[in-house]
Design a protein around this motif. Structure first.
Motif, PDB file in Angstrom:
ATOM      1  N   ALA A 173       0.881  -1.277   0.024  1.00 59.96           N
ATOM      2  CA  ALA A 173       0.072   0.003  -0.036  1.00 59.96           C
ATOM      3  C   ALA A 173       1.007   1.158   0.142  1.00 59.96           C
ATOM      4  CB  ALA A 173      -0.882   0.045   1.390  1.00 59.96           C
ATOM      5  N   GLN A 174       0.277   2.272  -0.764  1.00 60.54           N
ATOM      6  CA  GLN A 174       1.180   3.422  -0.750  1.00 60.54           C
ATOM      7  C   GLN A 174       0.109   4.755  -0.753  1.00 60.54           C
ATOM      8  OE1 GLN A 174       3.519   3.885  -4.510  1.00 60.54           O
ATOM      9  NE2 GLN A 174       3.775   6.093  -4.045  1.00 60.54           N
ATOM     10  N   SER A 175       0.262   5.518   0.316  1.00 57.32           N
ATOM     11  CA  SER A 175      -0.507   6.616   0.441  1.00 57.32           C
ATOM     12  C   SER A 175      -0.311   7.602  -0.692  1.00 57.32           C
ATOM     13  CB  SER A 175      -0.352   7.230   1.892  1.00 57.32           C
ATOM     14  OG  SER A 175      -1.105   8.539   1.987  1.00 57.32           O
ATOM     15  N   THR A 176      -1.499   8.200  -1.146  1.00 57.82           N
ATOM     16  CA  THR A 176      -1.461   9.040  -2.561  1.00 57.82           C
ATOM     17  C   THR A 176      -2.144   9.970  -2.197  1.00 57.82           C
ATOM     18  OG1 THR A 176      -3.248   7.799  -3.632  1.00 57.82           O
ATOM     19  CG2 THR A 176      -0.977   7.116  -4.013  1.00 57.82           C
ATOM     20  N   THR A 201     -11.086   1.572  11.720  1.00 56.97           N
ATOM     21  CA  THR A 201     -10.401   0.552  10.908  1.00 56.97           C
ATOM     22  C   THR A 201     -11.217   0.100   9.516  1.00 56.97           C
ATOM     23  OG1 THR A 201      -9.950  -0.731  13.022  1.00 56.97           O
ATOM     24  CG2 THR A 201      -9.425  -1.977  11.004  1.00 56.97           C
ATOM     25  N   VAL A 202     -10.229  -0.041   8.434  1.00 56.43           N
ATOM     26  CA  VAL A 202     -10.929  -0.404   7.236  1.00 56.43           C
ATOM     27  C   VAL A 202     -10.119  -1.509   6.752  1.00 56.43           C
ATOM     28  CG1 VAL A 202     -10.908   0.382   4.844  1.00 56.43           C
ATOM     29  CG2 VAL A 202     -10.774   2.268   6.750  1.00 56.43           C
ATOM     30  N   PHE A 203     -11.019  -2.433   6.080  1.00 53.49           N
ATOM     31  CA  PHE A 203     -10.415  -3.975   5.708  1.00 53.49           C
ATOM     32  C   PHE A 203     -10.856  -3.649   4.021  1.00 53.49           C
ATOM     33  CE2 PHE A 203     -11.418  -5.161  10.047  1.00 53.49           C
ATOM     34  CZ  PHE A 203     -10.215  -5.653  10.315  1.00 53.49           C
ATOM     35  N   ILE A 204      -9.910  -4.142   3.240  1.00 56.59           N
ATOM     36  CA  ILE A 204      -9.971  -3.975   1.870  1.00 56.59           C
ATOM     37  C   ILE A 204      -9.586  -5.358   1.536  1.00 56.59           C
ATOM     38  CG2 ILE A 204      -9.052  -3.043  -0.312  1.00 56.59           C
ATOM     39  CD1 ILE A 204      -7.861  -0.851   1.615  1.00 56.59           C
ATOM     40  N   ASP A 247      -5.684   6.727   6.723  1.00 61.63           N
ATOM     41  CA  ASP A 247      -4.911   6.579   5.783  1.00 61.63           C
ATOM     42  C   ASP A 247      -5.485   6.749   4.273  1.00 61.63           C
ATOM     43  OD1 ASP A 247      -2.877   5.718   7.508  1.00 61.63           O
ATOM     44  OD2 ASP A 247      -3.794   3.593   7.587  1.00 61.63           O
ATOM     45  N   LEU A 248      -6.709   6.922   4.010  1.00 65.97           N
ATOM     46  CA  LEU A 248      -7.221   7.175   2.798  1.00 65.97           C
ATOM     47  C   LEU A 248      -7.402   8.505   2.388  1.00 65.97           C
ATOM     48  CD1 LEU A 248     -10.344   4.532   3.287  1.00 65.97           C
ATOM     49  CD2 LEU A 248      -8.065   4.053   2.594  1.00 65.97           C
TER      50      LEU A 248
END
Length: 435
Positions: free
Chosen positions: A301-304, A343-346, A367-368
């Motif tokens: 994952a990479q924050s953008t 919390t986020v689950f992908i 983080d999103l």
């Protein structure tokens, strides 16, 4: 004359049997009943587990729901395990022989003295009439329902501690019953009486901590922590205290700490009849910890700053992979800003099949927006990976419980029937409230 002595002997035996019956019954009760609650809980656990397996086989529930329900069932068994620890120790408590021995001597001496002064054959009939004709039990198992038996038992214990306030075993059993019906304050007091009578004991402090824990909505506050600290200061391996601490870690999603705490019980050889359940709980905690930590965020994952930025892949990935841009709608962002980070689950699940995640990543809502990649390296189990299917449903879920799955009140985004060989970036904008 021989018949007279036979009758006298029988009456003495009957009288002594009544006196000693309570003593031996107490010992048998301790041996037979000390683990009754634990065995009952285990029977109910296996019964409910069979029902879950049956529902799964008949299609009533899917794999994911089966997994969640089994975890809850395991957790319920683990919570109840703590309550059986003292019962296992209760069988080691021995009823004092002083009072039945004293009464027996009195009966024999009194009978001999009375017969020496007044004895003649006609008094035998009178003595037989005066002797107790039986000592029936409180009832066979099927004579009254469980609720009535429980009420009767509780009333008996209340009368006992009122008439004999130094009976530590009665106070303990009363605390157990009060705790089981949610009377936590009263249970706390009953356990406190045990410590007053027998001296402060680590297992009783643990039971006091337990009832306060339940009363505080399964959270450890200062009062609970103080009780646990005192318990472990007396016995660093006290099982009930370690069980409760591990349970608190588990409920707070500190799965590594939960497993490590429960492992201390096994390392100290204190698991007893609960060893198998503890091993299962440790495995569950380790599995949840692996799900939370794997794969490492820098690789997957990479924050953008943009939801359309391409995903950079430094390692060469074998097998199918899906590139996702995950974001939150402006309306939901406004709601989330007023509360704690969630919390986020992908994850990806088989399309039209079981809901066991084939790939999963856990991040925080803060983080999103985020660009991530789902591939075989993010599989929860090697045999269930993206490469094992052709199409999947891709989801992003904001979980307010902090647990995997989709529950009422969560926020989600979903794209269905996506080929695992899909090459274009998928955009998931979380904007739907789960009903």
């Amino acid at each position: 004359m021989t018949s007279l002595w036979i009758f006298i002997a029988l009456l003495l035996v009957l009288a002594l049997a009544i006196v000693w019956r309570h003593f031996f019954k107490s010992k048998l009760f301790s041996g037979d009943q000390s683990n009754m609650r634990g065995e009952t809980n285990k029977d109910l656990y296996h019964e409910h587990l069979q029902e879950l397996h049956k529902d799964l086989e008949e299609g009533g529930i899917d794999e994911e729901n089966f997994g969640y329900l089994k975890e809850e069932l395991d957790r319920s068994l683990l919570i109840d395990m703590a309550a059986t620890e003292k019962e296992q120790q209760a069988k080691d408590k021995k009823t004092s022989m002083f009072w039945p021995a004293t009464v027996s001597v009195f009966i024999i001496a009194f009978s001999a003295t009375l017969y020496a002064k007044l004895g003649h054959f006609d008094n035998l009939h009178m003595a037989q009439q005066a002797a107790p004709q039986g000592h029936p039990d409180t009832g066979s198992p099927g004579s009254t329902d469980r609720a009535k038996q429980m009420i009767a038992r509780m009333k008996g214990l209340q009368d006992e501690v009122k008439n004999n306030p130094t009976n530590a075993q009665a106070w303990y059993e009363l605390g157990q019953m009060l705790g089981s019906i949610g009377e936590y304050d009263s249970a706390y007091v009953a356990y406190g009486k045990v410590n007053e009578i027998e001296g402060t004991q680590s297992d009783i402090l643990a039971l006091q901590a337990q009832v306060k824990f339940y009363q505080n909505n399964e959270q450890i506050n200062d009062e609970v922590q103080t009780l646990l600290d005192k318990s472990l200061a007396i016995d660093p391996s006290e099982p009930s205290s370690l069980m409760l601490i591990g349970m608190n870690h588990f409920l707070q999603n500190r799965f590594v700490e939960a497993g490590q705490t429960w492992q201390k019980i096994l390392d100290a050889n204190r698991g007893g009849d609960n060893t198998q359940a503890l091993e299962s709980a440790i495995s569950q905690a380790n599995a949840r910890a692996n799900m939370a930590d794997h794969p490492p965020m820098p690789n997957n994952a990479q924050s953008t700053a943009s939801t359309s930025a391409p995903v950079e892949q430094s390692p060469v990935i074998k097998g199918p992979s899906l590139s996702l841009n995950v974001s939150i709608s402006d309306e939901l962002i406004a709601q989330l800003n007023n509360g704690p980070d969630q919390t986020v689950f992908i994850y990806a699940i088989p399309a039209g099949g079981a809901r066991m995640p084939l790939a999963a990543i856990r991040v925080s809502a803060s983080d999103l927006p985020l660009s991530v990649t789902l591939d075989d390296s993010s599989a929860m189990r090697p045999e269930f990976a993206l490469s094992s299917v052709e199409t999947v449903n891709v989801l992003a879920v904001i979980s307010f419980t902090g647990k995997p799955g989709v529950q009422k009140g969560d926020f989600k985004a979903e794209i269905q029937n996506v080929s695992v060989n899909h090459k274009e970036i998928l955009n998931l904008s979380i904007d739907t409230v789960v009903q």
